[in-house]
Design an enzyme around this catalytic site. Structure first.
Site, short mmCIF file in Angstrom:
data_model
loop_
_atom_site.label_atom_id
_atom_site.label_comp_id
_atom_site.label_asym_id
_atom_site.label_seq_id
_atom_site.Cartn_x
_atom_site.Cartn_y
_atom_site.Cartn_z
N HIS A 229 0.89 -1.46 0.00
CA HIS A 229 -0.06 -0.38 0.02
C HIS A 229 0.80 1.22 0.03
O HIS A 229 1.53 1.89 0.83
CB HIS A 229 -1.43 0.11 1.29
N GLU B 274 1.72 3.97 2.96
CA GLU B 274 2.52 2.88 4.19
C GLU B 274 3.73 3.66 4.28
O GLU B 274 4.66 1.96 3.96
CB GLU B 274 1.88 1.85 4.51
N ARG C 183 -3.16 5.32 -1.41
CA ARG C 183 -2.81 3.40 -1.44
C ARG C 183 -2.75 2.53 -2.39
O ARG C 183 -2.17 1.48 -2.20
CB ARG C 183 -4.55 2.66 -0.80
N HIS D 33 3.06 -3.29 6.55
CA HIS D 33 2.08 -2.73 5.81
C HIS D 33 2.30 -1.94 7.70
O HIS D 33 2.33 -2.51 8.69
CB HIS D 33 0.66 -3.47 6.19
N GLU E 190 1.49 -5.42 10.43
CA GLU E 190 0.76 -3.22 10.56
C GLU E 190 2.36 -2.93 11.62
O GLU E 190 1.75 -3.20 12.37
CB GLU E 190 -0.39 -3.57 10.89
ZN LIG Z 1 -1.82 -1.65 4.26
#
Ligand SMILES: [Zn+2]
Length: 745
Positions: free
Chosen positions: A165, A168, A223, A292, A366
């Site tokens: 993405h 990020e 994104r 991410h 994440e």
């Molecule tokens: Zn992501």
């Protein structure tokens, strides 16, 4: 091949537009709202400028609102908590480097590429820059391959990548940081040295390169990738574009404008397609981390279902260990768990595919934070965030699923064998800490439980693959097989516990019962605008136009070969002549389609089957999302309940009823096939060779006069194959029906 058509035009457009200033976010605010219903989620998604949460579902979600829009929330009585009062202020402070080191600032794609080249140049024996593939706009997805020159040929590999993405940014720093650490510490830190000696690392900072470039030149909050969609919006979420679980509205969106738009088809995007092909051409990859931000999570499969994956216990052990390692560095808490139940449903993501299709130990982190800065994590947090993630990734690389000797089946282990056809089996053998003697790798098989196993040596192929062939056999077989290879610690077997535990396969006949390639007009029954002929590429007022040829040859059956279907029409059908399926079992029907139809219930397209005397049974009907094929798609249906052992079976396609608006190109159909998969009862095949023939005469006589002698010679063969009269016993009453069977062949 991964399609990248159109990138030249896009590159020119980008070059022309390159002078523009990046989009500004003055006065945009990010707020957290406890979303308590699907209707509210819908309302907020429409109202907000953007959804910041990685996955949209019920519960606390972060939304970005344009200036003035918070008043709208107040007016609607929606309660919210402001996390970022001014996004533009965050963006500006993000650009300020906090020191002069590489990890004191964020970097452009070109700078990251130059940095990787520097690392490789400084450590030529250990590191090489490799391209994973090309993006839509023809940029390389660069990665660093790090491994000792003495790496054993069957060593496992790991792939850790960021930037799927685009916005990020913190995720793009991790692979370069890990690469830098490995290269600096090789020969210094014994753990690093050992891991570089025994594991092949692929570290890819920026996967979604086009999107990442766009976040620097045009829009910091972008994104998706940079696909120009059919409705003139941009971008496919390439973490919803993988084929495993693809297409569900639970965890992705079919709307091109959505931030989680899954694309028109699985692997429609060159980026996902390239990474998929990389995994296929690198079958020794044992672990993956798709990095991410934000939310501080350690996630594993599944994303598309709440069911725990078969390896959940192993994932849990490693996940909790990584959480403790991360916590131990700067006391920052991360939550660990399966994606679906830990956050929200995600369908078509990378990890479900790499785990579900390739058996790779698949993770998604994440990173920081939990919302104070969100995607715009200040540069002074780059180093601390990397410091806490590094030991977790070293641990993952050192975990049992990566380091243990393993045999894997990159093309899936055969669970079904087709009668009369040899079946190749491919395995990948990876060694971890120990050496394996690959010359000893063997496939062991037998086709009847009373037989001894036969061992076949496995032939080495490129990329760590080994192949052996299960020889052709007949319908009466019950195949069992396993694999072995000698290793330092003893003989490794797959499955573990062989030969007590073994793999099994079912015999399938694979007999074609009916095949029609439509190269000449078969004269099926048509109604309305159904016709046989060449499709002319017309129509597409909505969706896509018709094709200009068949899947094979020039001809198809189509609904209006020269354009769209008509509005306000009843259901019109195309029906095959009767197809004989007598004494055929496990029947399936396949065909290729190119179909455009408005979403149900406005316009309808259906596929049916029926046997003589029965009702039409619906095999498929168009879904509540539009169908707009722009390529031939293979369709395959189980019709056994309708067709097995029936003397006359009909297949029908229909279009309509249609409503008063929005016409699409309708059906195009080619290469229709009905085939049997089950091994039918082989009456008369008393020597159990899978065939009924004169070689059965002597065994039949023996079965009648000396059943125990007959049985001793072929213990796996069912005596009821000789019950040709069908009365449940084998006796002289079977002679006449046996002769009839033989002579009617
Ligand atoms: Zn992501």
């Amino acid at each position: 091949m991964c399609q990248r058509a159109g990138f030249i035009v896009l590159s020119i457009a980008l070059a022309l537009g390159a002078q523009a200033e990046p989009r500004r976010y003055d006065g945009y605010a990010v707020v957290r709202i406890a979303v308590d219903s699907a209707a509210q989620l819908d309302e907020l998604t429409r109202l907000a400028a953007d959804v910041w949460s990685e996955h949209a579902g019920l519960g606390p979600l972060d939304f970005m609102f344009a200036p003035g829009q918070l008043a709208e929330l107040d007016a609607r009585g929606i309660r919210y908590q402001v996390w970022i009062p001014d996004v533009q202020a965050r963006i500006e402070s993000e650009r300020r480097a906090t020191g002069r080191g590489w990890f004191d600032a964020y970097h452009t794609y070109d700078e990251i590429t130059a940095y990787m080249n520097q690392l490789a140049a400084a450590h030529p024996a250990l590191a090489q820059v490799v391209s994973i593939g090309k993006t839509l706009e023809d940029r390389d997805i660069w990665g660093l391959r790090i491994a000792a020159p003495t790496l054993p040929p069957h060593a496992p590999a790991v792939v850790y990548f960021g930037g799927e993405h685009a916005r990020e940014w913190i995720g793009t720093t991790i692979p370069s940081y890990v690469a830098t650490y490995l290269l600096d510490q090789y020969g210094v830190d014994p753990t690093v040295t050992e891991l570089v000696n025994h594991v092949e690392w692929f570290l890819v900072p920026v996967f979604n390169v086009d999107g990442y470039v766009f976040t620097w030149t045009d829009d910091r909050m972008w994104r998706k990738n940079r696909r120009l969609n059919a409705n003139n919006t941009y971008g496919v979420d390439i973490n919803r574009n993988w084929s495993y679980g693809w297409g569900s509205d639970d965890g992705s969106s079919g709307l091109p404008s959505s931030a989680s738009y899954r694309g028109p088809a699985p692997f429609s995007e060159p980026e996902t397609c390239a990474l998929r092909d990389f995994f296929i051409s690198h079958p020794k990859v044992r672990a993956l981390n798709d990095i991410h931000s934000y939310s501080q999570l350690i996630l594993w499969p599944w994303g598309c279902t709440p069911t725990l994956c078969p390896d959940d216990a192993t994932y849990s052990t490693v996940g909790i260990a990584m959480r403790q390692l991360i916590l131990g560095v700067h006391n920052v808490p991360y939550t660990a768990g399966p994606t679906y139940t830990t956050i929200y449903p995600v369908s078509g993501d990378s990890c479900d595919w790499t785990y579900g299709e390739r058996g790779i130990f698949s993770w998604s982190f994440e990173l920081r934070d939990t919302g104070t800065y969100g995607f715009i994590l200040p540069p002074e947090q780059i180093i601390p965030n990397n410091e806490e993630i590094l030991p977790a990734l070293l641990h993952l690389t050192n975990s049992a699923p990566v380091r243990a000797t393993q045999m894997n089946f990159p093309e899936n282990r055969p669970t079904q064998l087709i009668v009369g056809r040899p079946t190749p089996v491919r395995v990948v053998i990876t060694s971890g800490v120990e050496n394996v003697q690959v010359a000893t790798a063997a496939l062991h098989f037998r086709y009847h439980p009373q037989q001894d196993y036969t061992a076949v040596p496995m032939t080495p192929l490129p990329n760590g693959l080994f192949e052996a062939v299960l020889p052709a056999t007949n319908c009466t077989s019950s195949p069992q097989y396993y694999f072995t290879v000698a290793a330092d610690s003893g003989v490794y077997s797959s499955p573990a516990g062989a030969p007590e535990l073994v793999y099994t396969a079912q015999m399938l006949s694979g007999t074609t019962v009916f095949a029609e390639n439509l190269d000449t007009n078969p004269g099926w029954t048509t109604e309305g605008l159904w016709a046989w002929g060449t499709p002319l590429g017309g129509g597409g007022a909505h969706g896509k136009p018709d094709p200009r040829a068949g899947k094979s040859g020039a001809y198809v059956y189509g609904y209006n070969l020269s354009g769209d279907y008509t509005n306000s029409a009843p259901e019109y059908s195309l029906t095959t002549p009767p197809i004989s399926c007598a004494r055929q079992y496990g029947l399936r029907m396949s065909f290729w389609r190119w179909l455009g139809v408005e979403r149900a219930p406005y316009d309808r397209a259906r596929v049916y089957a029926r046997h003589d005397g029965g009702n039409w049974v619906t095999l498929w009907e168009n879904p509540t999302a539009e169908t707009a094929d722009n390529l031939w798609i293979y369709q395959d249906f189980d019709i056994s309940a309708t067709a097995d052992n029936q003397a006359a079976v009909y297949i029908r396609w229909s279009l309509g009823p249609t409503d008063s608006g929005w016409a699409y190109c309708g059906w195009n159909i080619d290469d229709v096939r009905v085939y049997a998969t089950a091994c039918a009862e082989r009456l008369g095949d008393v020597d159990c060779d899978g065939l009924l023939g004169f070689s059965d005469i002597n065994p039949f006589v023996q079965l009648l006069v000396d059943p125990s002698g007959w049985s001793q010679q072929r213990p796996w063969c069912p005596a009821l194959n000789g019950d040709t009269s069908g009365d449940g016993v084998v006796n002289f009453g079977d002679i006449n029906p046996f002769v009839t069977l033989l002579t009617s062949q």
